[in-house]
Design an enzyme around this catalytic site. Structure first.
Site, PDB file in Angstrom:
ATOM      1  N   SER A 137      40.894  31.445  29.230  1.00  0.00           N
ATOM      2  CA  SER A 137      40.843  30.848  30.569  1.00  0.00           C
ATOM      3  C   SER A 137      40.969  29.333  30.505  1.00  0.00           C
ATOM      4  CB  SER A 137      39.501  31.214  31.201  1.00  0.00           C
ATOM      5  OG  SER A 137      39.321  30.494  32.391  1.00  0.00           O
ATOM      6  N   TYR A 161      29.920  31.487  30.937  1.00  0.00           N
ATOM      7  CA  TYR A 161      31.162  32.282  30.937  1.00  0.00           C
ATOM      8  C   TYR A 161      32.231  31.578  30.092  1.00  0.00           C
ATOM      9  CZ  TYR A 161      35.756  33.774  32.580  1.00  0.00           C
ATOM     10  OH  TYR A 161      37.069  34.177  32.627  1.00  0.00           O
ATOM     11  N   LYS A 165      34.261  32.541  26.392  1.00  0.00           N
ATOM     12  CA  LYS A 165      35.723  32.554  26.187  1.00  0.00           C
ATOM     13  C   LYS A 165      36.083  31.688  24.983  1.00  0.00           C
ATOM     14  CE  LYS A 165      36.957  35.365  29.190  1.00  0.00           C
ATOM     15  NZ  LYS A 165      37.648  36.586  28.819  1.00  0.00           N
TER      16      LYS A 165
HETATM   17  P1  NAD Z   1      38.269  42.259  36.200  1.00  0.00           P
HETATM   18  O1  NAD Z   1      36.784  42.219  36.252  1.00  0.00           O
HETATM   19  O2  NAD Z   1      39.005  42.761  37.377  1.00  0.00           O
HETATM   20  O3  NAD Z   1      38.727  43.118  34.922  1.00  0.00           O
HETATM   21  C1  NAD Z   1      37.958  43.216  33.742  1.00  0.00           C
HETATM   22  C2  NAD Z   1      37.801  44.684  33.411  1.00  0.00           C
HETATM   23  O4  NAD Z   1      37.026  44.820  32.213  1.00  0.00           O
HETATM   24  C3  NAD Z   1      37.055  45.455  34.506  1.00  0.00           C
HETATM   25  O5  NAD Z   1      37.810  46.603  34.838  1.00  0.00           O
HETATM   26  C4  NAD Z   1      35.724  45.832  33.861  1.00  0.00           C
HETATM   27  O6  NAD Z   1      35.240  47.070  34.334  1.00  0.00           O
HETATM   28  C5  NAD Z   1      36.078  45.863  32.386  1.00  0.00           C
HETATM   29  N1  NAD Z   1      34.979  45.564  31.473  1.00  0.00           N
HETATM   30  C6  NAD Z   1      34.118  44.506  31.534  1.00  0.00           C
HETATM   31  N2  NAD Z   1      33.285  44.535  30.477  1.00  0.00           N
HETATM   32  C7  NAD Z   1      33.627  45.620  29.723  1.00  0.00           C
HETATM   33  C8  NAD Z   1      33.137  46.160  28.506  1.00  0.00           C
HETATM   34  N3  NAD Z   1      32.128  45.592  27.825  1.00  0.00           N
HETATM   35  N4  NAD Z   1      33.729  47.280  28.019  1.00  0.00           N
HETATM   36  C9  NAD Z   1      34.759  47.870  28.682  1.00  0.00           C
HETATM   37  N5  NAD Z   1      35.252  47.393  29.843  1.00  0.00           N
HETATM   38  C10 NAD Z   1      34.690  46.285  30.353  1.00  0.00           C
HETATM   39  O7  NAD Z   1      38.764  40.810  35.783  1.00  0.00           O
HETATM   40  P2  NAD Z   1      40.222  40.192  35.770  1.00  0.00           P
HETATM   41  O8  NAD Z   1      40.317  39.185  36.848  1.00  0.00           O
HETATM   42  O9  NAD Z   1      41.239  41.256  35.690  1.00  0.00           O
HETATM   43  O10 NAD Z   1      40.153  39.393  34.395  1.00  0.00           O
HETATM   44  C11 NAD Z   1      40.591  39.959  33.182  1.00  0.00           C
HETATM   45  C12 NAD Z   1      40.237  39.018  32.044  1.00  0.00           C
HETATM   46  O11 NAD Z   1      40.829  37.755  32.287  1.00  0.00           O
HETATM   47  C13 NAD Z   1      38.742  38.765  31.894  1.00  0.00           C
HETATM   48  O12 NAD Z   1      38.443  38.704  30.511  1.00  0.00           O
HETATM   49  C14 NAD Z   1      38.540  37.412  32.552  1.00  0.00           C
HETATM   50  O13 NAD Z   1      37.463  36.725  31.984  1.00  0.00           O
HETATM   51  C15 NAD Z   1      39.853  36.724  32.234  1.00  0.00           C
HETATM   52  N6  NAD Z   1      40.218  35.668  33.202  1.00  0.00           N
HETATM   53  C16 NAD Z   1      40.275  35.963  34.546  1.00  0.00           C
HETATM   54  C17 NAD Z   1      40.590  34.955  35.459  1.00  0.00           C
HETATM   55  C18 NAD Z   1      40.640  35.240  36.946  1.00  0.00           C
HETATM   56  O14 NAD Z   1      40.625  34.281  37.715  1.00  0.00           O
HETATM   57  N7  NAD Z   1      40.728  36.499  37.384  1.00  0.00           N
HETATM   58  C19 NAD Z   1      40.853  33.653  35.010  1.00  0.00           C
HETATM   59  C20 NAD Z   1      40.808  33.400  33.646  1.00  0.00           C
HETATM   60  C21 NAD Z   1      40.490  34.417  32.748  1.00  0.00           C
HETATM   61  N1  UFG Z   2      36.639  27.329  47.191  1.00  0.00           N
HETATM   62  C1  UFG Z   2      36.289  27.108  48.505  1.00  0.00           C
HETATM   63  N2  UFG Z   2      35.639  28.113  49.163  1.00  0.00           N
HETATM   64  C2  UFG Z   2      35.337  29.300  48.585  1.00  0.00           C
HETATM   65  C3  UFG Z   2      35.700  29.504  47.235  1.00  0.00           C
HETATM   66  C4  UFG Z   2      36.346  28.479  46.569  1.00  0.00           C
HETATM   67  O1  UFG Z   2      36.533  26.045  49.059  1.00  0.00           O
HETATM   68  O2  UFG Z   2      34.732  30.160  49.245  1.00  0.00           O
HETATM   69  C5  UFG Z   2      37.356  26.259  46.479  1.00  0.00           C
HETATM   70  C6  UFG Z   2      36.635  25.786  45.236  1.00  0.00           C
HETATM   71  O3  UFG Z   2      35.715  24.788  45.554  1.00  0.00           O
HETATM   72  C7  UFG Z   2      37.798  25.309  44.380  1.00  0.00           C
HETATM   73  C8  UFG Z   2      38.970  26.204  44.791  1.00  0.00           C
HETATM   74  O4  UFG Z   2      38.592  26.785  46.036  1.00  0.00           O
HETATM   75  O5  UFG Z   2      38.115  24.004  44.749  1.00  0.00           O
HETATM   76  C9  UFG Z   2      39.246  27.312  43.806  1.00  0.00           C
HETATM   77  O6  UFG Z   2      38.026  27.984  43.529  1.00  0.00           O
HETATM   78  P1  UFG Z   2      37.979  29.381  42.793  1.00  0.00           P
HETATM   79  O7  UFG Z   2      36.542  29.778  42.701  1.00  0.00           O
HETATM   80  O8  UFG Z   2      38.914  30.348  43.424  1.00  0.00           O
HETATM   81  O9  UFG Z   2      38.591  29.062  41.353  1.00  0.00           O
HETATM   82  P2  UFG Z   2      38.119  28.022  40.224  1.00  0.00           P
HETATM   83  O10 UFG Z   2      39.270  27.115  39.975  1.00  0.00           O
HETATM   84  O11 UFG Z   2      36.836  27.415  40.535  1.00  0.00           O
HETATM   85  O12 UFG Z   2      37.877  28.965  38.967  1.00  0.00           O
HETATM   86  C10 UFG Z   2      38.712  30.079  38.679  1.00  0.00           C
HETATM   87  C11 UFG Z   2      37.860  31.199  38.055  1.00  0.00           C
HETATM   88  C12 UFG Z   2      37.435  30.825  36.678  1.00  0.00           C
HETATM   89  C13 UFG Z   2      38.639  30.485  35.875  1.00  0.00           C
HETATM   90  C14 UFG Z   2      39.374  29.337  36.506  1.00  0.00           C
HETATM   91  C15 UFG Z   2      40.612  29.053  35.726  1.00  0.00           C
HETATM   92  O13 UFG Z   2      36.713  31.452  38.848  1.00  0.00           O
HETATM   93  O14 UFG Z   2      36.791  31.926  36.080  1.00  0.00           O
HETATM   94  O15 UFG Z   2      39.748  29.692  37.832  1.00  0.00           O
HETATM   95  O16 UFG Z   2      41.036  27.755  35.984  1.00  0.00           O
HETATM   96  F1  UFG Z   2      38.279  30.167  34.627  1.00  0.00           F
END
Ligand code: NAD
Ligand code: UFG
Length: 351
Positions: A137, A161, A165
């Site tokens: 991330s 978190y 990572k």
């Molecule tokens: P998500 O929660 O939708 O998907 C993660 C999946 O992993 C879920 O289906 C959950 O049930 C499963 N899971 C969690 N812990 C587990 C375990 N111990 N064993 C087996 N299954 C497990 O999340 P996502 O948005 O699809 O994110 C996928 C990956 O990408 C995650 O590792 C997250 O940290 C990373 N990531 C997500 C974002 C984002 O904004 N969505 C940004 C950066 C990184």
């Molecule tokens: N925001 C609002 N209102 C809300 C939610 C968010 O104004 O209800 C704003 C936040 O303050 C921020 C922007 O929208 O300025 C984006 O916020 P998000 O929570 O959607 O995303 P972030 O950039 O804070 O973080 C996300 C994921 C992290 C990931 C990161 C990667 O939550 O896990 O993107 O850059 F690591």
């Protein structure tokens, strides 16, 4: 065709990546505990990818289980070898992802994200599968003066978190260094994935109140939440709201296919790649685009800044573009249209 293990494949990004991989002909083992997703997702993935002639139903196997179950992981790898079709690569999405929850319950996050990854790598090593694409991330980056963050930016995650990572990235680096001629590793650092598959069959389905901006917007627009709160209008940006690099989840999914195929085709290596568009969008720009593309209006109000936010995060994605020949082509309008289609077709998510 090659068999892959997709951990967390029922989740938001994992399910979209399964679609891309199945269309490419891969056979998938999906391992998911469903602690943050619904098993129905895989039926939808099959629906999108199957056609009358070549159904994908026999190409994706869903196993409900937890990464922290070493016996289960060993069984998956050994059964595949026994069937004469070993797992040739892993895409590792499984993990917990809420910044707030990780601050309240760091033990849970270190256990699931780090111990789960240790188990996975142990089984992979034992059964000679040493190709892995890991969901990292942009949250691991610390403060930077640069407008666009390259992979070499200072690393300094600010919450548990992000620490988990980074810990897995460090673990992967150590594992790689121990046998550099064997491991193929790609750490994909995602920026802000949003949107959904254009069919509206799969999308983001957060449990409870969404923490992230985009699912909050779609739920307000759908009337599930009263109004959007925008955190801060006094940031040092053009309109005073924070800027992020939003990327369509299907572009992100395609990045995984390319990263995997690059690893399988090239010499053993470890690569860190930013997956973002390289374009910044403010909160207000996203809200306005969502309203105009979908021809609707939604209530919002301003509140004070959210703790831990930074004014701007945009990827320098030049490395991913050139190494993977990746072309994230879907624009903000596509993200808003597809995300809204998913929300309107599935007002209560997968329930
Ligand atoms: P998500 O929660 O939708 O998907 C993660 C999946 O992993 C879920 O289906 C959950 O049930 C499963 N899971 C969690 N812990 C587990 C375990 N111990 N064993 C087996 N299954 C497990 O999340 P996502 O948005 O699809 O994110 C996928 C990956 O990408 C995650 O590792 C997250 O940290 C990373 N990531 C997500 C974002 C984002 O904004 N969505 C940004 C950066 C990184
Ligand atoms: N925001 C609002 N209102 C809300 C939610 C968010 O104004 O209800 C704003 C936040 O303050 C921020 C922007 O929208 O300025 C984006 O916020 P998000 O929570 O959607 O995303 P972030 O950039 O804070 O973080 C996300 C994921 C992290 C990931 C990161 C990667 O939550 O896990 O993107 O850059 F690591």
């Amino acid at each position: 065709m090659k068999r892959l293990l997709i951990t967390g494949g029922s989740g938001f990004i994992g399910s979209h990546t399964c679609v891309v991989l199945l269309k490419q002909g891969y056979e998938l083992y999906v391992l998911d505990s469903h602690c943050n997703s619904h098993p129905k997702v895989i039926d939808r993935v099959v629906k999108i990818t199957g056609d009358e002639e070549s159904s994908t139903i026999n190409k994706v196997f869903l196993i409900e289980g937890d990464l922290r179950d070493q016996n289960l992981l060993n069984k998956l790898f050994s059964d595949s070898i026994y069937q004469g079709k070993p797992i040739e690569g892993v895409i590792h999405f499984a993990g917990l992802k809420s910044v707030q929850e990780s601050t309240a319950n760091p033990l849970l996050y270190w256990d699931s994200n780090v111990n789960g990854s240790i188990n996975l790598l142990r089984s992979m090593d034992q059964f000679d599968c040493r190709t892995i694409v890991f969901s990292s991330s942009a949250t691991i980056y610390g403060a930077s003066k640069k407008s666009f963050l390259p992979e070499t930016s200072p690393i300094n995650p600010l919450n548990p978190y992000g620490q988990t990572k980074l810990a897995v990235e460090k673990l992967l680096r150590d594992v790689f260094k121990s046998s550099p001629n064997k491991w193929r590793i790609s750490n994909l650092r995602y920026f802000n994935p949003i949107g959904a598959h254009s069919s509206g069959e799969i999308g983001e389905d957060p449990l409870g109140i969404p923490n992230n901006l985009f699912p909050f917007i779609t739920q307000v627009a759908a009337g599930r939440r009263e109004k959007l709160t925008i955190f801060g209008k006094d940031w040092p940006t053009l309109d005073g709201t924070c800027i992020r690099d939003y990327i369509h989840v299907m572009d992100l999914a395609e990045g995984h296919l390319l990263a995997l195929e690059c690893l399988l085709a090239e010499e053993p290596q470890l690569m860190n790649l930013n997956l973002g568009t390289g374009l910044g969008t403010s909160v207000l720009e996203l809200v306005n685009t969502f309203q105009s593309v979908n021809n609707l209006e939604m209530p919002y109000e301003f509140a004070s800044r959210r703790k831990g936010d930074v004014p701007q995060i945009i990827a320098d994605n030049s490395m991913a573009l050139s190494r993977l020949h990746w072309n994230p082509s879907r624009n903000l309008e596509d993200m808003c249209r597809d995300g809204w289609k998913w929300q309107t077709l599935n007002p209560k998510g997968y329930l």
